[in-house]
Design an enzyme around this catalytic site. Structure first.
Site, PDB file in Angstrom:
ATOM      1  N   PHE A   1       0.459  -1.183  -0.100  1.00  0.00           N
ATOM      2  CA  PHE A   1       0.015   0.638  -0.037  1.00  0.00           C
ATOM      3  C   PHE A   1       0.967   1.355  -0.150  1.00  0.00           C
ATOM      4  O   PHE A   1       1.765   1.382   0.742  1.00  0.00           O
ATOM      5  CB  PHE A   1      -1.102   0.150   0.675  1.00  0.00           C
ATOM      6  N   ASP A   2       0.571   1.788  -0.825  1.00  0.00           N
ATOM      7  CA  ASP A   2       0.878   3.908  -0.617  1.00  0.00           C
ATOM      8  C   ASP A   2       0.556   3.799   0.662  1.00  0.00           C
ATOM      9  O   ASP A   2      -0.945   3.795   1.061  1.00  0.00           O
ATOM     10  CB  ASP A   2       0.691   4.266  -1.978  1.00  0.00           C
TER      11      ASP A   2
END
Length: 315
Positions: free
Chosen positions: A178-179
């Site tokens: 995930f960013d």
């Protein structure tokens, strides 16, 4: 409750309770490579497309970008059920398609060919098929159509746009990256950065250090994924999660870590890139899917063969 025009139940797969399962909906173009077929549809129309699909219904489609991710989710289910055959908190995969059931036979046959445990195939005639996502309890929606993704996000469903790319199928365990900002977290700091520059964003982060960052569009999915991960010890878990963010660890990492702690969301590894390219670290992680809101980061991931999904913040 609204129902799709036609739902084909896969009787070879045990049906799951959507109120307990982590339901993922994928479109046909996300899980299979249908680029040539989609081009035919755009150029020759629906009837010619349907005839072609019917004529080739026994020819398996090639895997698409999300294929390895779905396979790895299936592997997680196997490991969960090894520990508890009665467990109901599992991945539940359904395919959502704007195809007719007649042209969708090839998709069903392809899933069976690869041994994919797709519980339902939903063939929807409505222009906006995302209206059916919540009735199926969908927690993550992956599509190759930007309009669909934006509609899903507006409906409060975690969603991302998948681009067709050549993917080297990674090995297990399931690895999800995930960013941070505008993906797991809200885009509040990004907005400050745009208005006040880097120094303004740093001042904002220091002032807000004790306040958790707002929720981003993929938080709900990440939380349920984390719930599945907690069923295992860290050493034996078939799920590994990562945070790869442009934030700097020294100046902006503390608030991110405190936010994850406040949420009760454990992440296996966190990388604070301080604006450096993400491609090299993603190449080392080899995730089954990488979520980011920056198209330049998506391109960098694709350049190293990482399956990527864009979370648009500009719908």
């Amino acid at each position: 409750m609204a129902e799709p025009e036609s739902t084909v139940i896969n009787t070879d797969v045990k049906q799951k309770d959507p109120s307990e399962a982590l339901v993922i909906a994928v479109t046909t173009r996300a899980i299979f490579n249908l680029e040539e077929e989609h081009k035919l549809y755009l150029e020759k129309g629906k009837e010619e497309y349907t005839r072609y699909q019917q004529a080739n219904q026994d020819k398996p489609l090639s895997p698409g970008t999300a294929f390895a991710f779905i396979q790895a989710a299936q592997y997680v289910n196997e490991k969960i059920l090894e520990g508890n055959p009665e467990e109901k908190d599992l991945f539940d995969i359904l395919v959502l398609s704007n195809n007719s059931p007649e042209s969708g036979v090839r998709v069903i046959n392809s899933a069976k060919h690869y041994g994919l445990e797709i519980s339902k195939f939903c063939f929807v005639s409505d222009e906006d098929s995302t209206k059916y996502l919540k009735s199926h309890g969908v927690k993550l929606f992956l599509s190759a159509d930007r309009t669909d993704v934006c509609n899903a996000l507006r409906r409060g469903v975690s969603a991302a746009l998948v681009f067709q790319q050549e993917v080297q199928a990674p090995s297990t365990p399931l690895r999800v990256v995930f960013d941070g900002d505008a993906v797991l977290f809200s885009d509040e700091t990004d907005q400050v950065f745009l208005e006040q520059g880097l120094e303004g964003a740093l001042r904002y982060e220091r002032a807000m250090e004790a306040v958790p960052i707002g929720e981003g569009p993929l938080k709900a999915f990440a939380m349920h994924l984390g719930k599945l991960r907690k069923k295992f010890s860290q050493q034996k878990s078939p799920i590994r999660t990562y945070l790869v963010t442009a934030r700097s660890g020294r100046d902006m990492g503390i608030r991110a870590i405190k936010t994850l702690r406040e949420w009760g969301l454990a992440i296996d590894e966190a990388f604070f890139m301080d604006g450096a390219p993400k491609g090299p670290i993603l190449a080392q992680i080899q995730p089954h899917i990488f979520f980011d809101d920056g198209l330049h980061n998506i391109q960098g991931a694709q350049n190293v063969g990482v399956p990527s999904a864009w979370v648009p913040s500009c719908c």
